[in-house]
Design a protein around this motif. Structure first.
Motif, PDB file in Angstrom:
ATOM      1  N   GLN A  74       1.430  -1.362  -0.012  1.00 57.49           N
ATOM      2  CA  GLN A  74       0.453  -0.222  -0.079  1.00 57.49           C
ATOM      3  C   GLN A  74       0.537   1.277   0.228  1.00 57.49           C
ATOM      4  OE1 GLN A  74      -2.947  -0.377   2.961  1.00 57.49           O
ATOM      5  NE2 GLN A  74      -4.310   1.833   2.058  1.00 57.49           N
ATOM      6  N   GLU A  75       2.096   1.058   1.037  1.00 54.48           N
ATOM      7  CA  GLU A  75       2.635   2.642   0.878  1.00 54.48           C
ATOM      8  C   GLU A  75       3.408   2.725  -0.052  1.00 54.48           C
ATOM      9  OE1 GLU A  75       4.647   1.780   5.117  1.00 54.48           O
ATOM     10  OE2 GLU A  75       2.540   3.004   6.021  1.00 54.48           O
ATOM     11  N   HIS A 115     -11.654   7.482  -2.947  1.00 53.39           N
ATOM     12  CA  HIS A 115     -10.786   8.536  -2.533  1.00 53.39           C
ATOM     13  C   HIS A 115     -11.516   9.303  -3.723  1.00 53.39           C
ATOM     14  CE1 HIS A 115      -7.418   8.118   0.229  1.00 53.39           C
ATOM     15  NE2 HIS A 115      -7.256   7.422   0.031  1.00 53.39           N
ATOM     16  N   GLU A 119      -8.843  14.702  -3.794  1.00 57.19           N
ATOM     17  CA  GLU A 119      -8.542  14.628  -2.593  1.00 57.19           C
ATOM     18  C   GLU A 119      -6.736  14.083  -3.187  1.00 57.19           C
ATOM     19  OE1 GLU A 119     -10.613  11.567  -0.206  1.00 57.19           O
ATOM     20  OE2 GLU A 119     -11.684  12.390   0.279  1.00 57.19           O
ATOM     21  N   LEU A 120      -6.224  14.322  -4.611  1.00 53.20           N
ATOM     22  CA  LEU A 120      -5.655  13.844  -5.160  1.00 53.20           C
ATOM     23  C   LEU A 120      -4.515  14.235  -4.826  1.00 53.20           C
ATOM     24  CD1 LEU A 120      -6.034  11.261  -8.205  1.00 53.20           C
ATOM     25  CD2 LEU A 120      -6.011  10.562  -5.605  1.00 53.20           C
ATOM     26  N   LYS A 124       0.319  11.581  -2.067  1.00 51.30           N
ATOM     27  CA  LYS A 124       0.072  10.011  -1.803  1.00 51.30           C
ATOM     28  C   LYS A 124       0.823   9.597  -3.297  1.00 51.30           C
ATOM     29  CE  LYS A 124      -4.586  11.100  -0.607  1.00 51.30           C
ATOM     30  NZ  LYS A 124      -4.994  12.427   0.191  1.00 51.30           N
ATOM     31  N   SER A 127       1.577   5.472  -3.589  1.00 52.51           N
ATOM     32  CA  SER A 127       1.035   4.382  -2.758  1.00 52.51           C
ATOM     33  C   SER A 127      -0.228   4.289  -3.447  1.00 52.51           C
ATOM     34  CB  SER A 127       0.956   5.586  -1.547  1.00 52.51           C
ATOM     35  OG  SER A 127      -0.007   6.239  -2.226  1.00 52.51           O
ATOM     36  N   LEU A 129      -4.158   3.491  -4.508  1.00 55.04           N
ATOM     37  CA  LEU A 129      -5.261   4.222  -3.953  1.00 55.04           C
ATOM     38  C   LEU A 129      -6.645   3.419  -4.609  1.00 55.04           C
ATOM     39  CD1 LEU A 129      -3.581   7.680  -4.797  1.00 55.04           C
ATOM     40  CD2 LEU A 129      -4.364   6.521  -2.791  1.00 55.04           C
ATOM     41  N   THR A 241      -1.917   3.532  -8.612  1.00 59.54           N
ATOM     42  CA  THR A 241      -1.115   5.148  -8.128  1.00 59.54           C
ATOM     43  C   THR A 241      -0.976   6.041  -8.344  1.00 59.54           C
ATOM     44  OG1 THR A 241       1.279   4.650  -7.115  1.00 59.54           O
ATOM     45  CG2 THR A 241       1.035   4.357  -9.210  1.00 59.54           C
TER      46      THR A 241
END
Length: 820
Positions: A74-75, A115, A119-120, A124, A127, A129, A241
Motif C-alpha cells: 500500500q505504501e 478517494h 483529494e489527490l 499520495k 502509494s 489508492l 497509484t
C-alpha cells in the motif's frame, strides 16, 4: 558483442525491499487457501490463453495472509509493482507451461478506502489508492513500448531491455566499450515488448462537487487488460497509484519552441558550451502534472448496476445471487404488493404533494419499455420520454432533481446553459497526440439512464434539433474534423418547460402554449400540464406539507419503501421482457382507432396529431406497467392504465375553456348587423322562453362574459344531443327534430330541482341558449331548419328570400358520433 553482453550486469542496483516483497508475494500465491484449494491457481491457469496476461488479486486476501506485506504494497506500490509482476510470472511458470517471453501483470482490487479526485495530492504519489469518478473522455488504444531492444548504428551491437517510462527513451551510451555512440540507435521492433495502452479522463461526479466549483478531472492511464473497460459516461472505481509525468502540452506551447529556437541558432561553437542560466533552459521544462496509473477498473456500485441501469450482461438470476436472503425476501414482498403502484409513487417523491399523474408517468419512465430489434436490424426504442409543462412553483424541477438523485445513471442539465455539442458529443483535439477524440455530452453520459433537461423551452432551436435523433433513433451521429461516428444514446429524456408568458393559458391549446416544434412534441410519449389553480383544499394541504417539511425535516417524510429497496426492485424488474398477449393486442388496436377518430372529428382536437408514435407510446407504457409487477405478459389491465395516462396527457388537459361571450356580442356575430332584426330576435327569444320582462324593471348592468370549462360544455352538449336523438327515435313519421324553444324548456325542466332562485334560472336559460347557438354555428353538430315557405318568382317585387322561422326546428347532424 560478447563484450557488450558482459558489461550489462554492473549498473543494476539491488532493491532489497522489492526483492523481499517478491518472495513474500509468491509465497502468498502458493499458500493462500480457500476451502482446501489454492485460491489463485485456477486464475493463473487461465493465463495460458494468448489474450490473457493479468492476474486479479484481492487486497483483503493479502491483508489476511500477511499484514506486513499488505502495508508495504500500500505504501510503496509504485516501487514494488515490477517485483510483484515478476512473482506472478514465476508462479505461472511453475504451475503451467507458459512461454518464457510472455509478460504478466497484476491487478489489485478491494482496496479499502476510496478517494475523490479532489483529494489527490503529491503526498499520495507512489502509494496504492482507489479513486472514483465519471468517465468523460476515452482515447483509442495504442501500443506502448515497455522495454526496447536497440541496435547501435555505428558498431551494430544489440542493447537489450532498455526500460521506457512514459516517453521514448534511447540508451544513454552504446555498451560496447570501444564504441562511443550516444545518439545513433535504431529500435528493433520485433525484439521489443509492447503493451496495450489507453488514456481515459475522469471527472468528479455531481454529488461530490462542492458548491461553486468547477469539476476537477484527472487523466487515467490504463494498460494490458484494463483497456476498454471504461466507456464514456460510466461511473467507475480505479485502483492504482498517482504518478508525476512531464506536462507535454506545456512544453509544446509556442513560447517554449521560440526559446529553444534562439538557442540553436546562435553559432556552432555555442552548442557544446551547455546552457547558461535558467531562462535559457526554459522554465516550462520544469512543469509536471499528476496522472493516475490504474491497474484495475470496476463499476462504482455493482450491487445496483452502477455501470448500467439496463445491465447488458445482467439477468434476473445474477441479480438474485448478489442479494442477501432478506433483500430477496423484500423484493418478493414488493412484487406481491397489491398497492405497489401507489406505494412506489409516494416513496419515490415523498416531499411532493399531489400531482399523482406526473408521479405515475415518471415511475413508468424509470421502468421503461422493452427495446426491440427488427429483422432488418432496425432498433425500436424502449425508453419513455416525458415532458412536464406548467406554471412557476408547480414542483417541476423538484421532479427532475428527485429522479437525478434516485437513478444510478442520471444527468441533470439546464436548457439555456446547454449547447448542441454539450448535449450530444464534441470532437476535441488531444493536447499530446494532437489527434481528435470524442468527448461525451449529457445524452452520452446518460446512456442507459435518464437525462433531465430543465428549462427545455429556453433552448435555442438549433440546439433542440441536435436531440431529435437521440430521442427517436437513440443514437448520435457525428461527422466533424475527419471523425465519423455513431454513438449510443439509449436514454430516457425527462424535460421541464414553462409556457409562453410564464403562465399556462387555458383558452389556447398546448401547441400554442409552448415554443416547441411539432417533431419534438411528437417524440415525447407523455405530456403533463401543471396549472397553478386556486383550490382551498389543495392549497391547505400543500401549505401543511411544506411547513411540516421545514419544521420537522426528514421526520415528516413518509416512505413505504426505502431508496435502496426501490433501486433493488427497479433493477430486478427491468430484467423482465414482457410479451403482449392476444387480448391486449386487440384492446390496443381498438383504443388507438378511437384516438385517431376522435382526433379527426372536429370537436375535441388534441394538442397534436395522433400518430403511430402515440401507439408505440401505448405499447411502451403497457410494457412498463407489466415490468413493474414483474410479469412476463402484458395484460389488458396494463394497457388500460397506459391508455388512461396517454389520454390524460394528449386529449383532456389542453382543451381551452369555452368563451360564450356576452349576449349582445354573440347575437351580433350571428346576425352580422341589422339592428331591427336583432331587437326582434332578442324579443322573440324572450317570448319563446315563456318569461316576460316587466316594464318597470331597471336597466340591466353590462353583462359579464359567460365561460364554461370544456368538460361542462361537452356534458351539456351531449345531454341535448341525446335528448334529440331519443325524440327522433320515438317519432315514426321521419319528421324528427325539436323546436329550439322546446329544447330549452326541456333542459330547464330537467334541472329545476337544482335551481334556487329566479336569477339562477335566467342564467341557466342564457347559457343553454348560447350553447345551442354554438352547436349550430360553430361546431355544426346541430342543423337549424329556420327558413320556411317557397321562393317568390323572379318578377315579384318582394324579396326573393324565404321566410325566417321564429322558433327554428333543430336536427342532429347525421354523421355526428358522441364521445364516450
Amino acid at each position: 558483442m560478447d563484450v557488450a553482453d558482459r558489461a550489462v550486469g554492473h549498473n543494476l542496483v539491488k532493491d532489497d525491499v522489492a526483492d523481499r516483497c517478491q518472495k513474500l508475494f509468491q509465497d502468498f500465491l502458493e499458500e493462500f487457501m480457500v476451502e482446501g484449494e489454492v485460491k489463485y491457481l485456477p486464475d493463473v491457469q487461465e493465463l495460458i490463453r494468448p489474450e490473457r496476461n493479468t492476474l486479479t488479486v484481492s487486497f483483503n486476501d493479502i491483508e489476511k495472509n500477511n499484514q506486513q506485506l499488505a502495508t508495504t504494497i500500500q505504501e510503496e506500490y509504485y516501487r514494488v509493482y515490477p517485483s510483484l509482476c515478476l512473482a506472478v510470472r514465476n508462479f505461472a511458470r511453475d504451475h503451467c507451461g507458459v512461454p518464457t517471453s510472455k509478460e504478466f501483470y497484476l491487478s489489485v482490487t478491494d482496496v479499502p478506502t476510496r478517494h475523490k479526485v479532489r483529494e489527490l495530492t503529491t503526498g499520495k504519489v507512489g502509494s496504492l489508492l482507489r479513486i472514483s469518478g465519471q468517465v468523460v473522455r476515452t482515447h483509442p488504444v495504442h501500443p506502448e513500448l515497455v522495454s526496447g531492444t536497440f541496435i547501435c548504428l555505428d558498431c551494430q551491437s544489440v542493447i537489450k531491455d532498455v526500460e521506457q517510462q512514459f516517453k521514448y527513451t534511447q540508451p544513454t551510451i552504446c555498451r560496447n566499450p570501444v564504441c562511443a555512440n550516444r545518439s545513433r540507435f535504431m529500435l528493433d521492433v520485433n525484439k521489443s515488448r509492447f503493451v496495450d495502452f489507453q488514456k481515459v479522463r475522469i471527472q468528479e461526479t455531481q454529488a461530490e462537487l462542492p458548491r461553486g466549483s468547477i469539476p476537477r478531472s484527472v487523466e487515467i492511464i490504463l494498460r494490458a487488460e484494463a483497456v476498454e473497460m471504461a466507456q464514456a459516461g460510466d461511473k467507475c472505481d480505479f485502483t492504482g497509484t498517482l504518478i508525476v509525468v512531464p506536462d507535454v502540452s506545456q512544453l509544446n506551447t509556442p513560447g517554449a519552441r521560440a526559446e529553444t529556437g534562439t538557442r540553436v541558432k546562435a553559432g556552432a561553437g555555442y552548442d557544446s558550451e551547455g546552457v547558461g542560466g535558467l531562462k535559457a533552459l526554459g522554465v516550462r521544462e520544469l512543469s509536471y502534472r499528476l496522472a493516475f496509473l490504474a491497474c484495475s477498473v470496476e463499476a462504482t456500485n455493482p450491487q445496483f448496476g452502477g455501470r448500467d441501469l439496463r445491465g447488458d450482461d445482467l439477468t434476473a438470476e445474477t441479480i438474485k445471487k448478489q442479494m442477501t436472503e432478506q433483500e430477496w425476501q423484500k423484493v418478493y414482498e414488493m412484487s406481491r404488493d397489491k398497492n405497489l403502484y401507489q406505494n412506489l409513487c409516494t416513496s419515490l417523491f415523498p416531499t411532493i404533494h399531489g400531482n399523482d399523474e406526473v408521479k405515475r408517468g415518471v415511475l413508468l419512465m424509470l421502468f421503461g419499455g422493452v427495446p426491440k430489434t427488427t429483422m432488418e436490424k432496425t432498433s425500436l426504442r424502449g425508453d419513455i420520454n416525458v415532458c412536464v409543462v406548467g406554471d412557476p412553483s408547480t414542483a417541476k424541477s423538484q421532479f427532475l432533481k428527485a429522479v437525478e438523485q434516485f437513478s444510478p445513471r442520471a444527468v441533470y442539465t439546464s436548457g439555456k446553459a446547454s449547447s448542441a455539442a454539450g448535449l450530444t458529443a464534441a470532437v476535441v483535439k488531444d493536447e499530446e497526440s494532437h489527434e481528435f477524440v470524442i468527448e461525451a455530452g449529457a445524452l452520452m453520459l446518460a446512456d442507459n439512464g435518464v437525462c433531465c433537461i430543465d428549462e427545455f423551452d429556453k433552448m435555442d432551436p438549433k440546439d433542440q434539433v441536435a436531440i431529435h435523433e437521440a430521442m427517436e433513433q437513440q443514437t448520435i451521429s457525428i461527422t466533424k474534423a475527419g471523425v465519423k461516428a455513431t454513438l449510443n444514446a439509449r436514454t430516457s429524456i425527462l424535460a421541464a418547460a414553462n409556457p409562453i408568458g410564464g403562465r399556462y393559458d387555458r383558452t389556447k391549446s398546448l401547441k400554442q402554449n409552448i415554443t416547441l416544434t411539432a417533431p419534438i412534441m411528437s417524440r415525447f410519449d407523455l405530456f403533463f400540464v401543471l396549472v397553478d389553480e386556486c383550490n382551498e383544499v389543495t392549497d391547505y394541504a400543500i401549505a401543511r406539507r411544506i411547513v411540516d417539511l421545514h419544521s420537522h425535516g426528514e421526520a415528516s417524510v413518509e416512505r413505504t419503501y426505502s431508496v435502496e429497496e426501490m433501486q433493488r426492485y427497479l433493477m430486478f424488474a427491468r430484467q423482465f421482457k414482457p410479451k403482449i398477449s392476444k387480448e391486449a393486442e386487440e384492446f390496443m388496436v381498438d383504443e388507438y382507432r378511437r384516438l385517431r377518430q376522435r382526433d379527426c372529428s372536429g370537436v375535441s382536437k388534441s394538442s397534436w396529431r395522433i400518430t403511430v408514435r402515440q401507439l408505440e407510446s401505448m405499447i411502451r407504457l403497457s410494457e412498463a406497467m407489466a415490468r413493474m409487477y414483474c410479469q412476463d405478459e402484458v395484460q389488458p389491465k396494463h394497457v388500460k392504465e397506459a391508455f388512461r395516462l396517454l389520454n390524460k396527457s394528449i386529449i383532456r388537459v389542453e382543451q381551452p375553456d369555452i368563451n360564450l361571450g356576452t349576449e349582445d356580442e354573440e347575437q351580433e356575430q350571428l346576425d352580422g348587423g341589422g339592428d331591427e332584426i336583432l331587437s326582434e330576435e332578442a324579443m322573440e327569444t324572450e317570448e319563446t322562453s315563456g318569461v316576460q320582462k316587466s316594464a318597470d324593471e331597471p336597466p340591466s348592468p353590462p353583462k359579464k362574459a359567460i365561460r364554461l370549462t370544456f368538460d361542462e360544455y361537452k356534458t351539456l352538449a351531449n345531454l341535448l344531443v341525446l335528448q334529440m336523438r331519443r325524440r327522433e327515435a320515438e317519432t315514426d313519421d321521419g319528421d324528427g327534430g325539436m323546436r329550439k324553444g322546446e329544447l330549452v324548456t326541456w333542459y330547464l325542466h330537467e334541472i329545476e330541482n337544482e335551481l334556487e332562485s329566479e336569477a339562477e334560472y335566467f342564467d341557466k336559460q342564457t347559457i343553454v341558449e348560447k350553447v345551442i347557438e354554438r352547436l349550430i354555428h360553430h361546431d355544426h353538430i346541430l342543423v337549424e331548419l329556420s327558413k320556411i315557405g317557397l321562393k317568390k318568382r323572379a318578377g315579384d317585387k318582394a324579396s326573393s328570400d324565404p321566410l325566417q322561422d321564429k322558433d327554428p326546428l333543430l336536427v342532429v347532424h347525421p354523421n355526428y358520433v358522441i364521445d364516450e
